[in-house]
Design an enzyme around this catalytic site. Sequence first.
Site, mmCIF file in Angstrom:
data_model
loop_
_atom_site.group_PDB
_atom_site.id
_atom_site.type_symbol
_atom_site.label_atom_id
_atom_site.label_comp_id
_atom_site.label_asym_id
_atom_site.label_seq_id
_atom_site.Cartn_x
_atom_site.Cartn_y
_atom_site.Cartn_z
ATOM 1 N N VAL A 162 18.499 -63.344 -11.680
ATOM 2 C CA VAL A 162 17.671 -64.310 -12.410
ATOM 3 C C VAL A 162 16.352 -64.561 -11.669
ATOM 4 C CG1 VAL A 162 17.533 -66.689 -13.270
ATOM 5 C CG2 VAL A 162 19.667 -65.405 -13.487
ATOM 6 N N GLY A 163 16.418 -64.780 -10.364
ATOM 7 C CA GLY A 163 15.205 -65.098 -9.599
ATOM 8 C C GLY A 163 14.158 -63.998 -9.707
ATOM 9 N N ASP B 283 14.849 -65.686 -0.361
ATOM 10 C CA ASP B 283 16.301 -65.464 -0.433
ATOM 11 C C ASP B 283 16.857 -65.543 0.980
ATOM 12 O OD1 ASP B 283 18.152 -64.102 -2.888
ATOM 13 O OD2 ASP B 283 18.993 -63.920 -0.868
ATOM 14 N N ARG C 223 31.061 -71.939 -16.107
ATOM 15 C CA ARG C 223 29.964 -72.287 -15.197
ATOM 16 C C ARG C 223 30.416 -73.382 -14.227
ATOM 17 N NH1 ARG C 223 27.783 -71.833 -20.364
ATOM 18 N NH2 ARG C 223 25.975 -70.481 -20.653
ATOM 19 N N ASN D 278 27.905 -73.794 -5.196
ATOM 20 C CA ASN D 278 26.489 -73.972 -5.519
ATOM 21 C C ASN D 278 25.920 -75.344 -5.161
ATOM 22 O OD1 ASN D 278 26.466 -71.371 -6.319
ATOM 23 N ND2 ASN D 278 26.231 -71.743 -8.507
ATOM 24 N N ARG E 108 18.794 -68.167 -27.747
ATOM 25 C CA ARG E 108 20.003 -67.465 -28.234
ATOM 26 C C ARG E 108 20.359 -67.933 -29.653
ATOM 27 N NH1 ARG E 108 23.080 -67.980 -22.527
ATOM 28 N NH2 ARG E 108 22.281 -66.043 -21.622
ATOM 29 N N HIS F 32 24.731 -77.714 -20.788
ATOM 30 C CA HIS F 32 24.614 -76.249 -20.775
ATOM 31 C C HIS F 32 25.975 -75.663 -20.383
ATOM 32 C CE1 HIS F 32 22.834 -72.304 -20.307
ATOM 33 N NE2 HIS F 32 23.165 -72.258 -19.032
HETATM 34 N N1 LIG Z 1 20.571 -72.399 -16.230
HETATM 35 C C1 LIG Z 1 20.669 -71.231 -16.836
HETATM 36 O O1 LIG Z 1 20.343 -71.106 -18.024
HETATM 37 C C2 LIG Z 1 21.177 -70.045 -16.088
HETATM 38 C C3 LIG Z 1 21.723 -70.186 -14.837
HETATM 39 N N2 LIG Z 1 22.169 -69.100 -14.123
HETATM 40 C C4 LIG Z 1 22.666 -69.362 -12.774
HETATM 41 O O2 LIG Z 1 21.671 -68.922 -11.843
HETATM 42 C C5 LIG Z 1 22.302 -68.619 -10.589
HETATM 43 C C6 LIG Z 1 21.827 -67.266 -10.087
HETATM 44 O O3 LIG Z 1 22.304 -66.237 -10.908
HETATM 45 P P1 LIG Z 1 21.976 -64.694 -10.565
HETATM 46 O O4 LIG Z 1 20.552 -64.559 -10.190
HETATM 47 O O5 LIG Z 1 22.524 -63.877 -11.649
HETATM 48 O O6 LIG Z 1 22.848 -64.481 -9.234
HETATM 49 P P2 LIG Z 1 22.607 -63.399 -8.086
HETATM 50 O O7 LIG Z 1 23.846 -63.332 -7.283
HETATM 51 O O8 LIG Z 1 22.065 -62.137 -8.666
HETATM 52 O O9 LIG Z 1 21.434 -64.051 -7.208
HETATM 53 C C7 LIG Z 1 21.599 -65.229 -6.483
HETATM 54 C C8 LIG Z 1 20.779 -65.112 -5.213
HETATM 55 O O10 LIG Z 1 20.812 -66.347 -4.511
HETATM 56 C C9 LIG Z 1 20.745 -66.038 -3.144
HETATM 57 N N3 LIG Z 1 21.134 -67.177 -2.322
HETATM 58 C C10 LIG Z 1 22.385 -67.685 -2.112
HETATM 59 N N4 LIG Z 1 22.304 -68.748 -1.281
HETATM 60 C C11 LIG Z 1 21.003 -68.924 -0.992
HETATM 61 C C12 LIG Z 1 20.296 -69.864 -0.194
HETATM 62 N N5 LIG Z 1 20.917 -70.842 0.451
HETATM 63 N N6 LIG Z 1 18.965 -69.744 -0.117
HETATM 64 C C13 LIG Z 1 18.303 -68.761 -0.766
HETATM 65 N N7 LIG Z 1 18.919 -67.844 -1.525
HETATM 66 C C14 LIG Z 1 20.249 -67.925 -1.636
HETATM 67 C C15 LIG Z 1 21.677 -64.848 -2.995
HETATM 68 O O11 LIG Z 1 21.445 -64.133 -1.776
HETATM 69 C C16 LIG Z 1 21.330 -64.044 -4.238
HETATM 70 O O12 LIG Z 1 20.330 -63.072 -3.987
HETATM 71 C C17 LIG Z 1 23.805 -68.709 -10.860
HETATM 72 O O13 LIG Z 1 24.310 -69.951 -10.419
HETATM 73 C C18 LIG Z 1 23.905 -68.599 -12.373
HETATM 74 O O14 LIG Z 1 25.073 -69.179 -12.874
HETATM 75 C C19 LIG Z 1 22.086 -67.846 -14.628
HETATM 76 C C20 LIG Z 1 21.562 -67.646 -15.883
HETATM 77 C C21 LIG Z 1 21.096 -68.710 -16.725
HETATM 78 O O1 LIG Z 2 26.516 -67.795 -18.567
HETATM 79 C C1 LIG Z 2 26.237 -68.040 -17.385
HETATM 80 O O2 LIG Z 2 27.067 -68.280 -16.504
HETATM 81 C C2 LIG Z 2 24.799 -68.046 -16.988
HETATM 82 C C3 LIG Z 2 24.087 -68.952 -17.892
HETATM 83 O O3 LIG Z 2 24.034 -70.143 -17.682
HETATM 84 C C4 LIG Z 2 23.640 -68.385 -19.166
HETATM 85 O O4 LIG Z 2 23.381 -67.171 -19.263
HETATM 86 O O5 LIG Z 2 23.519 -69.177 -20.105
#
Ligand SMILES: NC(=O)C1=CN([C@@H]2O[C@H](COP(=O)(O)OP(=O)(O)OC[C@H]3O[C@@H](n4cnc5c(N)ncnc54)[C@H](O)[C@@H]3O)[C@@H](O)[C@H]2O)C=CC1
Ligand SMILES: O=C([O-])CC(=O)C(=O)O
Length: 311
Positions: free
Chosen positions: A11-12, A32, A88, A95, A151, A175
């Site tokens: 995501v980042g 990161d 979630r 987290n 979506r 969410h």
């Molecule tokens: N609010 C929303 O609509 C959405 C939320 N998410 C959430 O976003 C988060 C990230 O998802 P992804 O990017 O797919 O995961 P990912 O695993 O691909 O990336 C997460 C990154 O965070 C880094 N990280 C962990 N601890 C850290 C710290 N203390 N400082 C800096 N970096 C750190 C990791 O090294 C990793 O590179 C998840 O909690 C996911 O559930 C994902 C999609 C939509």
């Molecule tokens: O589904 C998840 O866990 C990540 C998220 O929040 C989304 O894609 O809406």
Amino acid sequence: MKVTIVGAGNVGATCVDAIAHRRIASEIVVVDIKEGFAEGKAMDIMQTQTTLGFNTKVVGSTNDYSKTAGSDVVVITSGIPRKPGMTREELIGINAGIVKGVAEQLLAHSPNAIVVVVSNPMDTMTYLTLKATGLPKNRIIGMGGALDSSRFKYFLSQAMDKPANDIQGMVIGGHGDTTMIPLTRLASYNGVPVSQFLSEEALAKVAADTMVGGATLTGLLGTSAWYAPGASVAYLVDAILNDQKKMIPCSVLLEGEYGQDDICMGVPCIIGKNGVEQIVDIALNDAEKALFAKSADAVRAMNGDLKSILG
Ligand SMILES: NC(=O)C1=CN([C@@H]2O[C@H](COP(=O)(O)OP(=O)(O)OC[C@H]3O[C@@H](n4cnc5c(N)ncnc54)[C@H](O)[C@@H]3O)[C@@H](O)[C@H]2O)C=CC1
Ligand SMILES: O=C([O-])CC(=O)C(=O)O
């Protein structure tokens, strides 16, 4: 304008890419904890500058927050994503500590920044960020409703066989797979109620598909989604940096709006250079009010778990 993204994962990194493509920031810093990871993502994205024609400078950093100093907007995506079969909410244990620590470090270097929270469970992480930083509520924005609404519009457009960009609609509430509330009654095809095009059953299916939209993608991908989440963050950051006054459902602190207090949940917000500039308190019908109250109960129960997790 300077933007920091914490978390260079799926995501980042997509947030960085989408914000760079929008040409709305002069500099993006991506941080990161994994050694060299953010630097690698930054270099890869910088090597698209000449082929894609943007000038935003992208800088990677392994946990060095001095590089983030003076950011106008900071986005927290650090933390673990769910795997197929998980909710979630199950991510809270890991987290919560990550998000709290990151928010404190970000604000030590960018005390005036607007904070966008993405990490899940997002509504509770937004509430945690608000409580941990003590920032005014307009500067803490949880991103979920923008994604859920995109979506919703996608599923409506598929069911109606009409272009998604001609569809208007919003998702409010939490969410979560069972807490989000797609507002089918208010959705329209260029102002015409979608109920003129879809049966009650078809609309109920669109709502159900929207609610589990993230879970469906997690099942298909093995981890949660990133393209639409990254694009939704960029859309929100654009509204802030360019003072667009767009109405976007965001998770914000409610103080009486929608009958709720001391909780962050998704409601329509006017977003501009001050972050959340107004909460739009729309007139829900009785059924929608009941869904909102039920959603709030679930989010509040999750917020209650923060005490035991953070001590
Ligand atoms: N609010 C929303 O609509 C959405 C939320 N998410 C959430 O976003 C988060 C990230 O998802 P992804 O990017 O797919 O995961 P990912 O695993 O691909 O990336 C997460 C990154 O965070 C880094 N990280 C962990 N601890 C850290 C710290 N203390 N400082 C800096 N970096 C750190 C990791 O090294 C990793 O590179 C998840 O909690 C996911 O559930 C994902 C999609 C939509
Ligand atoms: O589904 C998840 O866990 C990540 C998220 O929040 C989304 O894609 O809406």
